[in-house]
Design an enzyme around this catalytic site. Structure first.
Site, PDB file in Angstrom:
ATOM      1  N   SER A 179     -18.819  15.638 -53.843  1.00  0.00           N
ATOM      2  CA  SER A 179     -19.976  15.470 -53.304  1.00  0.00           C
ATOM      3  C   SER A 179     -21.217  16.430 -53.738  1.00  0.00           C
ATOM      4  CB  SER A 179     -20.232  15.514 -51.773  1.00  0.00           C
ATOM      5  OG  SER A 179     -19.612  16.598 -51.347  1.00  0.00           O
ATOM      6  N   HIS A 207     -17.580   9.436 -50.737  1.00  0.00           N
ATOM      7  CA  HIS A 207     -18.877   8.776 -51.855  1.00  0.00           C
ATOM      8  C   HIS A 207     -18.450   8.227 -52.746  1.00  0.00           C
ATOM      9  CE1 HIS A 207     -21.968  11.780 -50.418  1.00  0.00           C
ATOM     10  NE2 HIS A 207     -20.904  12.750 -50.051  1.00  0.00           N
ATOM     11  N   LYS A 238     -22.034   6.161 -45.223  1.00  0.00           N
ATOM     12  CA  LYS A 238     -22.900   6.388 -46.592  1.00  0.00           C
ATOM     13  C   LYS A 238     -23.296   4.777 -46.809  1.00  0.00           C
ATOM     14  CE  LYS A 238     -21.124  10.925 -47.167  1.00  0.00           C
ATOM     15  NZ  LYS A 238     -20.575  11.373 -46.015  1.00  0.00           N
TER      16      LYS A 238
END
Length: 389
Positions: A179, A207, A238
């Site tokens: 990240s 991610h 996310k």
């Protein structure tokens, strides 16, 4: 009255070092442009990779779930907190990931803490040095032996594996996408070493969920390693656009975590509206790769232009594009000056990254237009000239 002198002193030290960061309160929902202090600001630090927070199908699903189930689940999953919408979400997540089963947690952080429950004193966990804090904290809670290998150093990983005979379980854990730097784990090499030394592979795709792989299935699918990665942790917070985390793997893993994982056992389950939102997001992802293709096109455009301006983007190869500044105070100044120019990109400094590796982290999304990205590039050029970065 409590004596908070040590806390005051530590906060003062952070301020003097330029590392103190008060939270910002935004006056609008997550989007490409957001409002703060009455100003419209180009948002380039959001994890809302695909812009799903405002997708009409997700909104409709959330509203309908409130009508059907109410606003909360009322309990932990093992009592009365498993509603049909939770069960359906896990079923479709498992199908999406190509695994036997999936188990949803309240966040990706608690999912990583929960998975570590499988480790006991006769086991060893082997972790990349740049893994996420949730993995680090999860490891600290185990009674297993802990070993670290240098970032993406496969020679060192093999050496650690070779020296780890005698343990009942050997677990190699890595982020799928790191990240802070935006680089991708060498998952094929990790899998080959794990198979050679009879180790379990555990990847955290926070991610990578919704970003890598066909329809955003993650790093395992991206590398064509389906069936060879034993534990896949993903996030619903996310690219999926809501909140939550999950573990995808074998049914026996799910059954064990239901009985043993304390974050699962002692936290109230997702509100039904959140579970329904996540379910709708998975269906949107399965239907089309268009947003993901646009995300990667935007990321490539922005990174190339940033590098052409002379900035150091480190190891970035994903929509996470850091600009390495170095000194913490200088890093935060750079971020503040960008905000004055109408662009929000978060400064990240020690202890999140090394003391001399402070960076302003940009995150490109599918919702950014080329005009948005050019606006950010103009601000970057101006602030870069002002600061000499």
């Amino acid at each position: 009255m409590a004596n908070w002198n040590t806390l005051y002193d530590e906060l003062e030290q952070l301020k003097q070092a330029g590392r103190y960061r008060p939270i910002k309160v935004w006056e609008s929902g997550s989007d490409s442009w957001m409002t703060i202090g009455g100003r419209r600001i180009l948002q380039m630090s959001s994890n809302n990779y695909l812009g799903l927070t405002n997708h009409p199908e997700l909104k409709e699903a959330a509203i309908q779930a409130i009508e059907d189930y109410g606003v909360g689940s009322g309990s932990v999953r093992t009592i009365t907190g498993t509603l049909s919408i939770h069960d359906q979400l896990e079923h479709e997540l498992a199908l999406f990931k190509g695994t036997e089963a999936a188990l949803v947690f309240q966040s990706g952080f608690t999912a990583n803490q929960g998975v570590m429950t499988i480790l006991g004193p006769n086991d060893v966990v082997i972790s990349d040095e740049l893994n996420h804090a949730s993995i680090i904290d999860g490891i600290r809670l185990t009674k297993a032996q802990r070993k670290i290998y240098a970032h993406k150093d496969m020679d060192q990983l093999e050496s650690v594996l070779r020296d780890s005979n005698g343990f009942e379980k050997r677990v190699v854990v890595t982020d799928g996408v790191f990240s802070m730097d935006g680089d991708i784990a060498p998952l094929p090499a990790i899998v080959e070493l794990a198979e050679k030394y009879d180790a379990i592979v555990y990847v955290d795709d926070a991610h990578a969920s919704g970003v890598l792989g066909k329809n955003g299935k993650g790093s395992t699918d991206h590398f064509g390693l389906n069936g060879r990665v034993h534990i896949q942790v993903g996030t619903l917070s996310k690219a999926v656009g809501a909140v939550g985390g999950y573990v995808a793997g074998d049914q026996v893993l799910k059954d064990y975590l239901i009985q043993k994982a304390r974050p699962f056992l002692f936290s109230t389950s997702q509100p039904p509206s959140v579970a329904a939102t996540c379910l709708a997001a998975i269906r949107v992802l399965k239907r089309s790769d268009e947003s993901i293709a646009r995300l990667w096109s935007n990321a490539a455009y922005f990174r190339t232009k940033v590098q052409a301006l002379g900035f150091d983007t480190g190891a970035s190869e994903t929509p996470i594009v850091p600009i390495i500044v170095g000194d913490p105070a200088r890093t935060m100044q750079f971020s503040d000056l960008l905000l004055q120019e109408g662009v929000f990109a978060q400064g990240i400094v020690y202890p999140t990254v090394a003391l001399d590796k402070g960076r302003v982290r940009f995150i490109v999304t599918a919702k950014h237009t080329q005009g948005d990205l050019d606006f950010a590039l103009g601000a970057l050029q101006k602030v870069g000239q002002q600061t000499g970065v």
